[in-house]
Motif scaffolding. Sequence first.
Motif, PDB file in Angstrom:
ATOM      1  N   ALA A   1     125.584  57.175 131.402  1.00  0.00           N
ATOM      2  CA  ALA A   1     126.136  57.945 132.522  1.00  0.00           C
ATOM      3  C   ALA A   1     127.506  57.408 132.913  1.00  0.00           C
ATOM      4  CB  ALA A   1     125.172  57.889 133.709  1.00  0.00           C
ATOM      5  N   LYS A   2     127.649  56.083 132.938  1.00  0.00           N
ATOM      6  CA  LYS A   2     128.942  55.479 133.254  1.00  0.00           C
ATOM      7  C   LYS A   2     129.981  55.814 132.185  1.00  0.00           C
ATOM      8  CE  LYS A   2     131.595  52.837 135.767  1.00  0.00           C
ATOM      9  NZ  LYS A   2     132.000  53.252 137.130  1.00  0.00           N
ATOM     10  N   LEU A   3     129.560  55.791 130.933  1.00  0.00           N
ATOM     11  CA  LEU A   3     130.459  56.105 129.827  1.00  0.00           C
ATOM     12  C   LEU A   3     130.945  57.557 129.918  1.00  0.00           C
ATOM     13  CD1 LEU A   3     131.400  54.266 127.493  1.00  0.00           C
ATOM     14  CD2 LEU A   3     129.738  55.413 126.030  1.00  0.00           C
ATOM     15  N   ARG A   4     130.077  58.441 130.349  1.00  0.00           N
ATOM     16  CA  ARG A   4     130.460  59.850 130.503  1.00  0.00           C
ATOM     17  C   ARG A   4     131.542  60.007 131.570  1.00  0.00           C
ATOM     18  NH1 ARG A   4     125.064  63.015 131.681  1.00  0.00           N
ATOM     19  NH2 ARG A   4     126.575  64.715 131.954  1.00  0.00           N
ATOM     20  N   ILE A   5     131.393  59.271 132.670  1.00  0.00           N
ATOM     21  CA  ILE A   5     132.379  59.352 133.748  1.00  0.00           C
ATOM     22  C   ILE A   5     133.735  58.822 133.277  1.00  0.00           C
ATOM     23  CG2 ILE A   5     132.976  58.475 136.038  1.00  0.00           C
ATOM     24  CD1 ILE A   5     129.969  58.437 136.667  1.00  0.00           C
ATOM     25  N   ILE A   6     133.713  57.697 132.562  1.00  0.00           N
ATOM     26  CA  ILE A   6     134.964  57.115 132.061  1.00  0.00           C
ATOM     27  C   ILE A   6     135.638  58.064 131.073  1.00  0.00           C
ATOM     28  CG2 ILE A   6     135.951  55.193 130.759  1.00  0.00           C
ATOM     29  CD1 ILE A   6     133.731  53.419 131.876  1.00  0.00           C
ATOM     30  N   TYR A   7     134.858  58.719 130.218  1.00  0.00           N
ATOM     31  CA  TYR A   7     135.398  59.668 129.236  1.00  0.00           C
ATOM     32  C   TYR A   7     136.150  60.808 129.932  1.00  0.00           C
ATOM     33  CZ  TYR A   7     135.321  63.734 126.149  1.00  0.00           C
ATOM     34  OH  TYR A   7     135.663  64.864 125.449  1.00  0.00           O
ATOM     35  N   LYS A   8     135.625  61.277 131.032  1.00  0.00           N
ATOM     36  CA  LYS A   8     136.248  62.392 131.743  1.00  0.00           C
ATOM     37  C   LYS A   8     137.541  61.988 132.448  1.00  0.00           C
ATOM     38  CE  LYS A   8     131.928  64.910 132.577  1.00  0.00           C
ATOM     39  NZ  LYS A   8     130.980  65.416 133.596  1.00  0.00           N
ATOM     40  N   THR A   9     137.643  60.721 132.831  1.00  0.00           N
ATOM     41  CA  THR A   9     138.802  60.280 133.616  1.00  0.00           C
ATOM     42  C   THR A   9     139.915  59.674 132.766  1.00  0.00           C
ATOM     43  OG1 THR A   9     137.723  58.141 134.019  1.00  0.00           O
ATOM     44  CG2 THR A   9     137.394  59.884 135.664  1.00  0.00           C
ATOM     45  N   GLU A  10     139.584  59.172 131.589  1.00  0.00           N
ATOM     46  CA  GLU A  10     140.584  58.500 130.758  1.00  0.00           C
ATOM     47  C   GLU A  10     140.989  59.381 129.577  1.00  0.00           C
ATOM     48  OE1 GLU A  10     141.964  55.877 131.813  1.00  0.00           O
ATOM     49  OE2 GLU A  10     140.550  55.608 133.467  1.00  0.00           O
ATOM     50  N   SER A  11     142.227  59.225 129.132  1.00  0.00           N
ATOM     51  CA  SER A  11     142.762  60.095 128.087  1.00  0.00           C
ATOM     52  C   SER A  11     142.904  59.408 126.735  1.00  0.00           C
ATOM     53  CB  SER A  11     144.129  60.644 128.501  1.00  0.00           C
ATOM     54  OG  SER A  11     145.034  59.579 128.763  1.00  0.00           O
ATOM     55  N   THR A  12     142.713  58.089 126.657  1.00  0.00           N
ATOM     56  CA  THR A  12     142.805  57.388 125.376  1.00  0.00           C
ATOM     57  C   THR A  12     141.643  56.408 125.241  1.00  0.00           C
ATOM     58  OG1 THR A  12     144.154  55.543 126.210  1.00  0.00           O
ATOM     59  CG2 THR A  12     145.325  57.521 125.425  1.00  0.00           C
ATOM     60  N   TYR A  13     141.382  56.032 124.020  1.00  0.00           N
ATOM     61  CA  TYR A  13     140.298  55.088 123.735  1.00  0.00           C
ATOM     62  C   TYR A  13     140.607  53.715 124.332  1.00  0.00           C
ATOM     63  CZ  TYR A  13     137.144  52.172 120.931  1.00  0.00           C
ATOM     64  OH  TYR A  13     136.183  51.265 120.528  1.00  0.00           O
ATOM     65  N   GLU A  14     141.864  53.304 124.281  1.00  0.00           N
ATOM     66  CA  GLU A  14     142.242  52.001 124.832  1.00  0.00           C
ATOM     67  C   GLU A  14     142.016  51.952 126.342  1.00  0.00           C
ATOM     68  OE1 GLU A  14     143.986  53.768 122.731  1.00  0.00           O
ATOM     69  OE2 GLU A  14     143.831  52.516 120.930  1.00  0.00           O
ATOM     70  N   ASP A  15     142.364  53.049 127.039  1.00  0.00           N
ATOM     71  CA  ASP A  15     142.130  53.100 128.487  1.00  0.00           C
ATOM     72  C   ASP A  15     140.639  53.044 128.803  1.00  0.00           C
ATOM     73  OD1 ASP A  15     144.832  53.243 128.914  1.00  0.00           O
ATOM     74  OD2 ASP A  15     144.870  55.443 129.076  1.00  0.00           O
ATOM     75  N   MET A  16     139.834  53.641 127.945  1.00  0.00           N
ATOM     76  CA  MET A  16     138.390  53.581 128.144  1.00  0.00           C
ATOM     77  C   MET A  16     137.896  52.138 128.073  1.00  0.00           C
ATOM     78  SD  MET A  16     135.326  55.174 125.784  1.00  0.00           S
ATOM     79  CE  MET A  16     134.991  56.667 126.682  1.00  0.00           C
ATOM     80  N   LEU A  17     138.387  51.389 127.079  1.00  0.00           N
ATOM     81  CA  LEU A  17     137.961  49.993 126.946  1.00  0.00           C
ATOM     82  C   LEU A  17     138.361  49.166 128.169  1.00  0.00           C
ATOM     83  CD1 LEU A  17     138.775  49.276 123.177  1.00  0.00           C
ATOM     84  CD2 LEU A  17     136.563  49.809 124.209  1.00  0.00           C
ATOM     85  N   LYS A  18     139.544  49.455 128.738  1.00  0.00           N
ATOM     86  CA  LYS A  18     139.979  48.728 129.938  1.00  0.00           C
ATOM     87  C   LYS A  18     139.053  49.015 131.108  1.00  0.00           C
ATOM     88  CE  LYS A  18     144.903  48.677 128.688  1.00  0.00           C
ATOM     89  NZ  LYS A  18     146.265  49.151 129.054  1.00  0.00           N
ATOM     90  N   GLN A  19     138.659  50.261 131.269  1.00  0.00           N
ATOM     91  CA  GLN A  19     137.748  50.625 132.357  1.00  0.00           C
ATOM     92  C   GLN A  19     136.387  49.972 132.181  1.00  0.00           C
ATOM     93  OE1 GLN A  19     137.962  52.298 135.184  1.00  0.00           O
ATOM     94  NE2 GLN A  19     140.141  52.766 134.980  1.00  0.00           N
ATOM     95  N   ILE A  20     135.921  49.890 130.928  1.00  0.00           N
ATOM     96  CA  ILE A  20     134.612  49.267 130.663  1.00  0.00           C
ATOM     97  C   ILE A  20     134.633  47.797 131.049  1.00  0.00           C
ATOM     98  CG2 ILE A  20     133.030  48.585 128.820  1.00  0.00           C
ATOM     99  CD1 ILE A  20     133.690  51.225 127.429  1.00  0.00           C
TER     100      ILE A  20
END
Length: 698
Positions: free
Chosen positions: A604-623
Amino acid sequence: MKITIKLLSDLCTCSGETYNSMVDMDVVYDEYGIPYIPAKRIKGCIREAALEMMQMEIISTETYERLFGKEGDKTSVFSLSNAYITDYDTVVNALRMCKDKGLASQQSVLSQYTSTRTQTAVNLETGVADENSLRTLRVVNKGLVFEAECDVRGFKEDTEVLKQAVSLVKHMGMSRTRGLGLVDITLEEDKRASESHVQIEKKQLGEHNKLRYQIALKSAMICKSAKGNQADTQDYIAGSKVLGLLAGALGEDGYRELMLQDDELIVSNAYISKQNQRCTPGRISLQKEKDQPYDESGGMMILDMLYEPDVTNRQMTPANIDYMSEDCVIADVVTEISYHHQRPKDKSIGRATGRNDGSSFYQLCSISAGQSFTGYIYANKMQAEMILDAVDKLGNIRMGYGKSSEFGAVNFVIDAVESENTEKELVHEAVLTLASDVVLYNENGVLTTELNVLKQYLEDAAGVQDLQITNPFLQFVTIGGFNVKWRRRKPIFYALGKGSTCRISSESGFDMNLLNRTFIGERISEGYGEIGVKKVAETPDVYIRKNRSDDNQKEQPCDDHIDIIQRLLQSEFERRMQSKVRVRLAEKRKTYEKQANTLNAAVAKLRIIYKTESTYEDMLKQIKGIEDGQKNKLCENLANLVEPKSLQKELLQEMEKDYGMTIYNTWSDEALYKNVYRAYITELKQFVRTVEKKGDTK
């Protein structure tokens, strides 16, 4: 001239067929999966527009009937081909080259041009959908542009009226009152160079000529049988149809002059050709063992029963060889069925019902497009010169039934003058095969199929009196036809059918080559009476093959720069991407099942991050910013499992190895991330449900 159709909305040209119970109403598409618009649909829409013009007295009834014909006694002055996408030939060549690679399947190509829609019926009393009323229809995507060849043989004002009628057509296809079928259609001059129909020069002609003609089908062609059944077609092009083409090209006076020459003009039937060689009807005496298969090289040893082989304890059955080349390569003619309808006389009904209102549903059988047929014209020098001059002036050629719309577009060309073997070859015994149907009259002028009459014709042709016919294998066919000039049917009767065979012998001997140059019987100018004579074989064994050795040509590389090829590669990339994601997730199943308690929250958290971030690198930073250590670690493991760029590199290498082609239209980094993780998260959601369900059962 050509008609251009641009789709302003999705279009459903209903084919009358369903696809695997998934699509209830399908569109019309060819063997490659490329959708097209049948000419009958286009012409019907133009006719409706012209009918309104006539009813509003913009055009006269005479002009309307001249343009579109009148049932029974008047044909249309303009013809129309199916409408195909622009650059159709380029697309087909590209698909043909890579078809064996498994990339260009019919349904995968079709999916690039179409999409599906669903609709249902609502009960007006309850306001809910009726049971079992859900229907799925396939539509051709808007934005596509189609082109159709159009020929007008009328006056100049007829062309102007036709242009006006074409411009009035705004909708076509089904559900045109529900948002489908909005089109922009125009009629304009076609700037493409016309085809050349003559490839020989007059200086090649002699006193007696055997002109070879070839007919390549650009569209399906209907060659009605004598029975008149529209759901059946002959599998060859009769000489009478070619003779009719020549008559139309020469005009009435020229045709009369042609036929009044001392030498009788003979036009043979056009049979299927393979590797530029004309095939002839297979002998009906050829038989095989029941259920006998082809060997690994595509060959089969069969028996010719003319030689009375010993078949004791073997169950034999006819080989059913339609056509065969000189080197015993078999050839089959591909036919197809198309479905059509006629709308009611009351146009306000809007659709065919099949009831007593003038509407009807019917089907037509035709010879499929893309095949080539070869035949011969036997003429003296003057006749040959007249034919070459007349044919050379022809524009686009259409032949057969329904040639004013959809059917019969051909490329007709006279490409060679072949020499005949005039050397005398005396034999005492030979095998005779009828290469076409033979029409015989007895001495009383009565049509007959008796062997003694055939014997008399052969003796007259060979100049002998002691000819004997033995071991006959005969079949009988119905002969008929239609006289276009008099608009009357020709008498229907039985004749000896093509493929019939026997052995002929003479003690005094006869010239085999003379018989091979001779047509026997009546109506030989229409393709009847062709025979073939060969020496008696030493053995009854006949080895037939499906293909020549030179048919297995070296595979040509596919042009991977073509748009449709790139789209197919991209589609295959997406399919493999989803499959790869699914496999990687399945490999970690046991590991994640142990963390079932936190897996749902992590996804569920990963889904939220996917919707808010535009690149894979930004996703890793949020995680990394997740405070919960267990959830942080699980999210990080899930993200590391699918890294978009490495996955893309791996898949591109695989596909280049499998297909020998490269994807040039690759996604940007942002698009790659969005597409990969959209598929990944969809699989994760399903994976979580599976894990939770398994946990509940324990």
